[in-house]
Design a protein around this motif. Structure first.
Motif, PDB file in Angstrom:
ATOM      1  N   TRP A 134      35.018  -7.603 -35.664  1.00  0.00           N
ATOM      2  CA  TRP A 134      36.142  -8.712 -34.806  1.00  0.00           C
ATOM      3  C   TRP A 134      35.564  -9.331 -34.178  1.00  0.00           C
ATOM      4  O   TRP A 134      34.946 -10.519 -33.792  1.00  0.00           O
ATOM      5  N   LEU A 135      33.968  -8.902 -33.134  1.00  0.00           N
ATOM      6  CA  LEU A 135      33.050  -9.493 -31.722  1.00  0.00           C
ATOM      7  C   LEU A 135      32.193 -10.394 -32.886  1.00  0.00           C
ATOM      8  O   LEU A 135      32.253 -11.467 -32.421  1.00  0.00           O
ATOM      9  N   ARG A 136      31.478  -9.879 -34.131  1.00  0.00           N
ATOM     10  CA  ARG A 136      31.528 -11.101 -34.703  1.00  0.00           C
ATOM     11  C   ARG A 136      31.872 -12.069 -34.832  1.00  0.00           C
ATOM     12  O   ARG A 136      31.312 -13.578 -35.123  1.00  0.00           O
ATOM     13  N   ARG A 137      32.849 -12.136 -35.557  1.00  0.00           N
ATOM     14  CA  ARG A 137      33.942 -12.918 -36.170  1.00  0.00           C
ATOM     15  C   ARG A 137      34.302 -14.090 -34.853  1.00  0.00           C
ATOM     16  O   ARG A 137      34.521 -15.334 -34.696  1.00  0.00           O
ATOM     17  N   GLU A 138      34.482 -13.459 -34.201  1.00  0.00           N
ATOM     18  CA  GLU A 138      35.202 -14.044 -32.519  1.00  0.00           C
ATOM     19  C   GLU A 138      33.968 -14.720 -31.692  1.00  0.00           C
ATOM     20  O   GLU A 138      34.242 -15.769 -31.388  1.00  0.00           O
ATOM     21  N   ASP A 139      32.785 -13.644 -32.156  1.00  0.00           N
ATOM     22  CA  ASP A 139      31.125 -15.043 -31.342  1.00  0.00           C
ATOM     23  C   ASP A 139      31.230 -15.978 -32.359  1.00  0.00           C
ATOM     24  O   ASP A 139      30.856 -17.438 -31.543  1.00  0.00           O
ATOM     25  N   ALA A 140      31.192 -16.334 -33.895  1.00  0.00           N
ATOM     26  CA  ALA A 140      31.194 -17.112 -34.441  1.00  0.00           C
ATOM     27  C   ALA A 140      31.897 -18.654 -34.123  1.00  0.00           C
ATOM     28  O   ALA A 140      31.773 -19.028 -34.921  1.00  0.00           O
ATOM     29  N   ALA A 141      33.479 -18.136 -34.028  1.00  0.00           N
ATOM     30  CA  ALA A 141      34.139 -19.149 -33.644  1.00  0.00           C
ATOM     31  C   ALA A 141      34.573 -19.559 -32.047  1.00  0.00           C
ATOM     32  O   ALA A 141      34.708 -20.446 -31.734  1.00  0.00           O
ATOM     33  N   GLY A 142      32.495 -18.922 -32.060  1.00  0.00           N
ATOM     34  CA  GLY A 142      32.918 -18.902 -30.345  1.00  0.00           C
ATOM     35  C   GLY A 142      33.498 -19.305 -29.178  1.00  0.00           C
ATOM     36  O   GLY A 142      34.138 -19.480 -28.452  1.00  0.00           O
ATOM     37  N   ARG A 143      34.720 -17.917 -29.625  1.00  0.00           N
ATOM     38  CA  ARG A 143      35.377 -17.417 -28.496  1.00  0.00           C
ATOM     39  C   ARG A 143      35.052 -15.632 -27.850  1.00  0.00           C
ATOM     40  O   ARG A 143      35.506 -15.925 -26.585  1.00  0.00           O
ATOM     41  N   ALA A 144      33.837 -15.638 -27.731  1.00  0.00           N
ATOM     42  CA  ALA A 144      33.481 -14.473 -27.456  1.00  0.00           C
ATOM     43  C   ALA A 144      32.301 -14.840 -27.190  1.00  0.00           C
ATOM     44  O   ALA A 144      31.609 -15.097 -27.211  1.00  0.00           O
ATOM     45  N   HIS A 145      31.918 -13.958 -25.721  1.00  0.00           N
ATOM     46  CA  HIS A 145      30.643 -14.006 -24.951  1.00  0.00           C
ATOM     47  C   HIS A 145      29.712 -12.068 -24.932  1.00  0.00           C
ATOM     48  O   HIS A 145      30.836 -11.785 -24.441  1.00  0.00           O
ATOM     49  N   LEU A 146      29.313 -12.629 -26.082  1.00  0.00           N
ATOM     50  CA  LEU A 146      28.039 -10.709 -26.105  1.00  0.00           C
ATOM     51  C   LEU A 146      26.875 -10.951 -25.427  1.00  0.00           C
ATOM     52  O   LEU A 146      26.045 -11.856 -25.805  1.00  0.00           O
ATOM     53  N   PRO A 147      26.896 -10.938 -23.858  1.00  0.00           N
ATOM     54  CA  PRO A 147      25.584 -10.046 -23.279  1.00  0.00           C
ATOM     55  C   PRO A 147      24.320  -9.579 -24.223  1.00  0.00           C
ATOM     56  O   PRO A 147      24.088  -8.812 -23.584  1.00  0.00           O
ATOM     57  N   VAL A 148      25.787  -8.658 -25.782  1.00  0.00           N
ATOM     58  CA  VAL A 148      24.522  -7.982 -25.820  1.00  0.00           C
ATOM     59  C   VAL A 148      25.380  -7.928 -27.827  1.00  0.00           C
ATOM     60  O   VAL A 148      26.282  -8.356 -27.944  1.00  0.00           O
ATOM     61  N   GLY A 149      24.408  -7.192 -28.234  1.00  0.00           N
ATOM     62  CA  GLY A 149      25.534  -7.452 -29.818  1.00  0.00           C
ATOM     63  C   GLY A 149      26.455  -7.150 -30.159  1.00  0.00           C
ATOM     64  O   GLY A 149      26.166  -6.554 -28.985  1.00  0.00           O
ATOM     65  N   PRO A 150      27.297  -7.376 -31.083  1.00  0.00           N
ATOM     66  CA  PRO A 150      28.587  -7.341 -31.310  1.00  0.00           C
ATOM     67  C   PRO A 150      28.265  -5.828 -32.017  1.00  0.00           C
ATOM     68  O   PRO A 150      29.500  -4.533 -31.633  1.00  0.00           O
ATOM     69  N   ASP A 151      27.331  -5.214 -32.201  1.00  0.00           N
ATOM     70  CA  ASP A 151      27.404  -3.628 -32.507  1.00  0.00           C
ATOM     71  C   ASP A 151      27.423  -2.901 -31.597  1.00  0.00           C
ATOM     72  O   ASP A 151      27.989  -1.943 -30.810  1.00  0.00           O
ATOM     73  N   GLU A 152      26.440  -3.078 -30.706  1.00  0.00           N
ATOM     74  CA  GLU A 152      26.418  -2.493 -29.297  1.00  0.00           C
ATOM     75  C   GLU A 152      27.538  -2.137 -28.021  1.00  0.00           C
ATOM     76  O   GLU A 152      28.290  -1.642 -27.850  1.00  0.00           O
ATOM     77  N   ALA A 153      28.308  -3.374 -28.361  1.00  0.00           N
ATOM     78  CA  ALA A 153      28.935  -4.114 -27.490  1.00  0.00           C
ATOM     79  C   ALA A 153      30.146  -3.282 -27.687  1.00  0.00           C
ATOM     80  O   ALA A 153      31.583  -2.526 -27.581  1.00  0.00           O
ATOM     81  N   ALA A 154      30.308  -3.018 -29.212  1.00  0.00           N
ATOM     82  CA  ALA A 154      31.938  -2.048 -30.725  1.00  0.00           C
ATOM     83  C   ALA A 154      31.585  -0.545 -29.954  1.00  0.00           C
ATOM     84  O   ALA A 154      32.489   0.146 -29.313  1.00  0.00           O
ATOM     85  N   LYS A 155      30.216  -0.390 -29.612  1.00  0.00           N
ATOM     86  CA  LYS A 155      30.096   1.257 -29.658  1.00  0.00           C
ATOM     87  C   LYS A 155      30.772   1.747 -28.027  1.00  0.00           C
ATOM     88  O   LYS A 155      31.108   2.607 -27.667  1.00  0.00           O
ATOM     89  N   THR A 156      30.277   0.813 -26.791  1.00  0.00           N
ATOM     90  CA  THR A 156      30.844   0.823 -25.905  1.00  0.00           C
ATOM     91  C   THR A 156      31.850   0.579 -25.877  1.00  0.00           C
ATOM     92  O   THR A 156      32.615   1.326 -25.007  1.00  0.00           O
ATOM     93  N   ILE A 157      32.879   0.194 -26.628  1.00  0.00           N
ATOM     94  CA  ILE A 157      34.591   0.183 -25.960  1.00  0.00           C
ATOM     95  C   ILE A 157      34.839   1.332 -26.599  1.00  0.00           C
ATOM     96  O   ILE A 157      35.902   1.621 -26.147  1.00  0.00           O
ATOM     97  N   THR A 158      34.054   1.853 -28.364  1.00  0.00           N
ATOM     98  CA  THR A 158      34.623   3.354 -28.087  1.00  0.00           C
ATOM     99  C   THR A 158      34.391   3.834 -27.630  1.00  0.00           C
ATOM    100  O   THR A 158      34.744   5.288 -27.067  1.00  0.00           O
ATOM    101  N   ALA A 159      32.756   4.130 -27.100  1.00  0.00           N
ATOM    102  CA  ALA A 159      32.545   5.687 -26.265  1.00  0.00           C
ATOM    103  C   ALA A 159      33.170   5.200 -24.684  1.00  0.00           C
ATOM    104  O   ALA A 159      33.352   6.486 -24.479  1.00  0.00           O
ATOM    105  N   SER A 160      33.638   4.041 -24.877  1.00  0.00           N
ATOM    106  CA  SER A 160      34.412   4.431 -22.973  1.00  0.00           C
ATOM    107  C   SER A 160      35.677   4.514 -23.130  1.00  0.00           C
ATOM    108  O   SER A 160      36.765   5.632 -22.615  1.00  0.00           O
TER     109      SER A 160
END
Length: 192
Positions: A134-160
């Motif tokens: 989802w973050l990859r799609r949002e980033d590709a569409a210009g709707r997401a600001h990802l200070p880290v890669g989508p995989d790392e951001a996703a891991k942060t979400i689920t770990a949190s």
């Protein structure tokens, strides 16, 4: 293929087991308790599950199957990035406050963790993959600001989310922390 009758029996056993674990705790719940709650005999329950551990594993599998479907639906909906993330986090967390409010909620979580580690790891990996895609799609569409890669951001979400579940001291604290996490992450990831 499982017949509707068999599915109904399985669902009755799982619902009864969940209620019994919440009421009596895993250790004190007997297969008789589960059978009575399901409206079945104990031997009939044993035709479906060999023991309480097998039931816990099935409950865990069901939980992750349901959560994966709900999170995927929430992330594919319409709305802003913060709205979609908040919906996904809410559906993923739905029901956990009730478990934590149960007198035996922590025992239930401990039992699940010790008996279903492999299922939990697979389920968490699938949820992480959903958020990353989802973050990859949002980033590709210009709707997401990802200070880290989508995989790392996703891991942060689920770990949190997992961390909040394991550290919340009450159902109210859990719900408040989940809401705060959704707001913070949504604001951090939204393009301004």
């Amino acid at each position: 293929m499982t017949s509707a009758s068999e599915y109904s029996k399985t669902a009755a056993i799982l619902n009864s087991a969940f209620q019994a674990f919440a009421t009596y705790g895993f250790r004190k719940t007997s297969m008789d308790d589960i059978a009575k709650g399901a409206g079945m005999s104990r031997p009939a329950v044993y035709l479906h599950y060999k023991n309480k551990e097998a039931i816990v594993r099935e409950l865990t599998q069901f939980y992750y199957g349901e959560k994966t479907t709900l999170v995927a639906e929430a992330l594919s909906g319409s709305g802003t990035l913060p709205q979609l993330l908040e919906r996904a986090i809410q559906v993923q967390s739905q029901g956990m406050a009730d478990i934590l409010a149960s007198p035996h909620g922590l025992e239930m979580l401990d039992a699940t963790k010790s008996m279903s580690t492999d299922i939990i790891q697979e389920g968490e990996a699938e949820l992480t993959r959903l958020y990353a895609d989802w973050l990859r799609r949002e980033d590709a569409a210009g709707r997401a600001h990802l200070p880290v890669g989508p995989d790392e951001a996703a891991k942060t979400i689920t770990a949190s989310l997992k961390g909040i579940k394991m550290t919340a001291s009450s159902a109210d604290e859990f719900e408040q922390s989940i809401s705060q996490l959704a707001t913070l992450l949504g604001a951090a990831l939204e393009v301004r």
